[in-house]
Design a protein around this motif. Structure first.
Motif, mmCIF file in Angstrom:
data_model
loop_
_atom_site.group_PDB
_atom_site.id
_atom_site.type_symbol
_atom_site.label_atom_id
_atom_site.label_comp_id
_atom_site.label_asym_id
_atom_site.label_seq_id
_atom_site.Cartn_x
_atom_site.Cartn_y
_atom_site.Cartn_z
ATOM 1 N N MET A 23 0.841 -1.210 0.000
ATOM 2 C CA MET A 23 0.000 0.000 0.000
ATOM 3 C C MET A 23 0.872 1.255 0.000
ATOM 4 S SD MET A 23 -2.997 -0.896 2.728
ATOM 5 C CE MET A 23 -3.756 -2.524 2.785
ATOM 6 N N ALA A 24 1.870 1.287 0.861
ATOM 7 C CA ALA A 24 2.779 2.435 0.898
ATOM 8 C C ALA A 24 3.567 2.534 -0.394
ATOM 9 C CB ALA A 24 3.716 2.312 2.092
ATOM 10 N N LEU A 25 4.002 1.393 -0.921
ATOM 11 C CA LEU A 25 4.772 1.397 -2.160
ATOM 12 C C LEU A 25 3.951 1.947 -3.322
ATOM 13 C CD1 LEU A 25 7.301 0.683 -3.761
ATOM 14 C CD2 LEU A 25 6.465 -1.669 -3.929
ATOM 15 N N ASP A 26 2.681 1.570 -3.405
ATOM 16 C CA ASP A 26 1.825 2.090 -4.473
ATOM 17 C C ASP A 26 1.720 3.615 -4.404
ATOM 18 O OD1 ASP A 26 1.303 -0.349 -5.665
ATOM 19 O OD2 ASP A 26 -0.581 -0.673 -4.592
ATOM 20 N N ALA A 27 1.579 4.144 -3.194
ATOM 21 C CA ALA A 27 1.474 5.593 -3.031
ATOM 22 C C ALA A 27 2.767 6.288 -3.440
ATOM 23 C CB ALA A 27 1.120 5.930 -1.585
ATOM 24 N N VAL A 28 3.900 5.703 -3.070
ATOM 25 C CA VAL A 28 5.190 6.287 -3.421
ATOM 26 C C VAL A 28 5.421 6.215 -4.931
ATOM 27 C CG1 VAL A 28 7.687 5.899 -3.250
ATOM 28 C CG2 VAL A 28 6.295 6.001 -1.181
ATOM 29 N N LEU A 29 5.121 5.078 -5.533
ATOM 30 C CA LEU A 29 5.307 4.955 -6.982
ATOM 31 C C LEU A 29 4.410 5.922 -7.744
ATOM 32 C CD1 LEU A 29 5.662 1.081 -7.388
ATOM 33 C CD2 LEU A 29 7.483 2.810 -7.375
ATOM 34 N N ALA A 30 3.209 6.164 -7.227
ATOM 35 C CA ALA A 30 2.322 7.141 -7.861
ATOM 36 C C ALA A 30 2.913 8.548 -7.762
ATOM 37 C CB ALA A 30 0.939 7.094 -7.215
ATOM 38 N N ASP A 31 3.509 8.869 -6.613
ATOM 39 C CA ASP A 31 4.137 10.175 -6.446
ATOM 40 C C ASP A 31 5.357 10.298 -7.357
ATOM 41 O OD1 ASP A 31 3.935 12.626 -4.529
ATOM 42 O OD2 ASP A 31 6.079 12.151 -4.586
ATOM 43 N N ILE A 32 6.136 9.232 -7.445
ATOM 44 C CA ILE A 32 7.314 9.236 -8.315
ATOM 45 C C ILE A 32 6.919 9.480 -9.764
ATOM 46 C CG2 ILE A 32 9.110 7.731 -9.283
ATOM 47 C CD1 ILE A 32 9.386 6.488 -6.488
ATOM 48 N N ALA A 33 5.780 8.934 -10.171
ATOM 49 C CA ALA A 33 5.328 9.079 -11.556
ATOM 50 C C ALA A 33 5.159 10.538 -11.953
ATOM 51 C CB ALA A 33 4.024 8.319 -11.763
ATOM 52 N N GLY A 34 4.938 11.413 -10.981
ATOM 53 C CA GLY A 34 4.774 12.827 -11.271
ATOM 54 C C GLY A 34 6.044 13.643 -11.115
ATOM 55 N N GLN A 35 7.169 12.978 -10.845
ATOM 56 C CA GLN A 35 8.408 13.699 -10.564
ATOM 57 C C GLN A 35 9.345 13.827 -11.765
ATOM 58 O OE1 GLN A 35 9.048 15.310 -7.633
ATOM 59 N NE2 GLN A 35 6.918 14.705 -7.275
ATOM 60 N N GLY A 36 9.000 13.180 -12.863
ATOM 61 C CA GLY A 36 9.825 13.288 -14.056
ATOM 62 C C GLY A 36 11.202 12.683 -13.905
ATOM 63 N N VAL A 37 11.292 11.555 -13.212
ATOM 64 C CA VAL A 37 12.590 10.925 -12.994
ATOM 65 C C VAL A 37 12.945 10.013 -14.158
ATOM 66 C CG1 VAL A 37 12.295 11.051 -10.494
ATOM 67 C CG2 VAL A 37 11.652 8.955 -11.708
ATOM 68 N N ASP A 38 14.237 9.749 -14.285
ATOM 69 C CA ASP A 38 14.738 8.881 -15.347
ATOM 70 C C ASP A 38 14.733 7.415 -14.946
ATOM 71 O OD1 ASP A 38 15.543 11.030 -17.219
ATOM 72 O OD2 ASP A 38 16.944 11.540 -15.618
ATOM 73 N N ALA A 39 14.772 7.119 -13.638
ATOM 74 C CA ALA A 39 14.749 5.748 -13.149
ATOM 75 C C ALA A 39 14.511 5.788 -11.650
ATOM 76 C CB ALA A 39 16.054 5.007 -13.464
ATOM 77 N N GLY A 61 7.646 9.896 14.233
ATOM 78 C CA GLY A 61 6.498 10.658 14.681
ATOM 79 C C GLY A 61 5.495 10.904 13.585
ATOM 80 N N SER A 62 5.580 10.142 12.498
ATOM 81 C CA SER A 62 4.654 10.251 11.375
ATOM 82 C C SER A 62 4.608 8.915 10.668
ATOM 83 C CB SER A 62 5.107 11.344 10.399
ATOM 84 O OG SER A 62 4.438 11.205 9.151
ATOM 85 N N PRO A 63 3.429 8.442 10.270
ATOM 86 C CA PRO A 63 3.331 7.160 9.564
ATOM 87 C C PRO A 63 3.521 7.264 8.061
ATOM 88 C CG PRO A 63 1.141 8.004 9.976
ATOM 89 C CD PRO A 63 2.099 9.001 10.591
ATOM 90 N N ASP A 64 3.719 8.468 7.537
ATOM 91 C CA ASP A 64 3.769 8.663 6.098
ATOM 92 C C ASP A 64 5.014 8.027 5.476
ATOM 93 O OD1 ASP A 64 1.456 10.195 6.366
ATOM 94 O OD2 ASP A 64 2.606 12.043 6.646
ATOM 95 N N ALA A 65 4.870 7.543 4.244
ATOM 96 C CA ALA A 65 5.968 6.908 3.523
ATOM 97 C C ALA A 65 7.023 7.946 3.133
ATOM 98 C CB ALA A 65 5.435 6.215 2.276
ATOM 99 N N ARG A 66 8.268 7.472 3.022
ATOM 100 C CA ARG A 66 9.382 8.363 2.684
ATOM 101 C C ARG A 66 10.155 7.837 1.483
ATOM 102 N NH1 ARG A 66 9.542 12.078 7.417
ATOM 103 N NH2 ARG A 66 7.798 11.204 8.597
ATOM 104 N N TYR A 67 10.659 8.767 0.689
ATOM 105 C CA TYR A 67 11.620 8.425 -0.355
ATOM 106 C C TYR A 67 12.381 9.696 -0.717
ATOM 107 C CZ TYR A 67 8.972 10.436 -4.361
ATOM 108 O OH TYR A 67 8.345 11.263 -5.252
ATOM 109 N N SER A 105 16.182 15.886 -2.599
ATOM 110 C CA SER A 105 14.874 16.271 -2.071
ATOM 111 C C SER A 105 14.310 15.070 -1.325
ATOM 112 C CB SER A 105 13.936 16.682 -3.206
ATOM 113 O OG SER A 105 12.621 16.929 -2.718
ATOM 114 N N LEU A 106 14.076 15.217 -0.021
ATOM 115 C CA LEU A 106 13.502 14.152 0.796
ATOM 116 C C LEU A 106 11.989 14.340 0.824
ATOM 117 C CD1 LEU A 106 16.077 14.223 3.749
ATOM 118 C CD2 LEU A 106 16.036 12.667 1.788
ATOM 119 N N ARG A 107 11.262 13.343 0.332
ATOM 120 C CA ARG A 107 9.838 13.485 0.127
ATOM 121 C C ARG A 107 9.039 12.638 1.114
ATOM 122 N NH1 ARG A 107 8.180 16.315 -3.953
ATOM 123 N NH2 ARG A 107 6.169 15.258 -4.065
ATOM 124 N N VAL A 108 7.876 13.143 1.492
ATOM 125 C CA VAL A 108 6.957 12.482 2.423
ATOM 126 C C VAL A 108 5.627 12.281 1.698
ATOM 127 C CG1 VAL A 108 5.786 12.643 4.647
ATOM 128 C CG2 VAL A 108 8.086 13.612 4.376
#
Length: 242
Positions: free
Chosen positions: A14-30, A185-191, A204-207
């Protein structure tokens, strides 16, 4: 050059899906992945399936090594690792067993899980004492980087997001954990997102928010009540989870 960096999914699809969705909007190469992929009482097979489809290098963590070997360094697998091992398909087991301990990407980025020499030693943070974690001394942080002649060095393992720039300009980055927040102190996913711009690497450290209550309930439904507090709050340490 712009890349996403993830680590320590621990079977939390579940957390991985949310992170991958966020990554999809970041314009990364890999997307680069630093290990401890499936060891958790949630959805190990689902997490493995998603990670096997990444477009960047994937290395192993200490739990991945233990799962592939069928035991920890000094004892049998604990119940959490045993659960994860039972969920994986033969193909996923083979994938996990074949992962390297370290990797180099684009001849500029060095990947490890703990330190370059060990997948089970913390680099940028001392382990948790009374739910606190601290940056080690400059000497302790610099020493593992000796002989690693790359401008960016990536590590995971501690679940604590941190970016450090050494005096010689090399950068050491821990993206934090996707699937299990400890003493944050937060349950949110990090990458993290790392980018080379104007000849210099930046971090950039993202939450990322996700349905952490559903993840906590999934762990409970699978018989792992001690994981509930860590997944639902992000305040817990690792005691009793592995």
């Amino acid at each position: 050059m712009r890349f996403a960096v993830i680590s320590d999914v621990h079977g939390n699809a579940m957390a991985l899906d949310a992170v991958l969705a966020d990554i999809a909007g970041q314009g990364v190469d890999a997307t680069l992945c630093l290990g401890d992929h499936v060891s958790g009482p949630l959805d190990p097979a689902g997490a493995a399936e998603r990670l096997m489809g990444l477009d960047g290098p994937v290395i192993r963590g200490n739990h991945d090594r233990w799962l592939a070997q069928g035991r920890r360094d000094d004892r049998d697998l604990d119940p959490t690792d045993q659960f994860a091992r039972r969920q994986l398909s033969a193909t996923q087991h083979a994938w996990l067993a074949a992962l390297p301990a370290t990797s180099v990407f684009e001849n500029e980025i060095f990947l490890c899980h703990g330190t370059p020499a060990s997948d089970n030693v913390a680099w940028l943070d001392d382990w948790y004492y009374d739910r606190k974690t601290t940056l080690p001394s400059e000497q302790a942080v610099t020493a593992p980087a000796e002989g690693i002649d790359y401008p960016v060095m990536l590590c995971g393992h501690t679940h604590i997001a941190r970016s450090v720039r050494l005096r010689d300009g090399r950068m050491v980055v821990n993206p934090g954990a996707v699937g299990l927040q400890l003493v944050h102190g937060s349950p949110d996913a990090r990458y993290a997102v790392i980018e080379r711009r104007d000849g210099k690497w930046r971090t950039s450290l993202r939450v990322v928010e996700y349905d952490h209550h559903a993840a906590a309930q999934q762990a409970v439904d699978n018989g792992f009540l001690p994981w509930k507090q860590a997944l639902a709050t992000g305040w817990a340490d690792a005691s009793g989870l592995f």
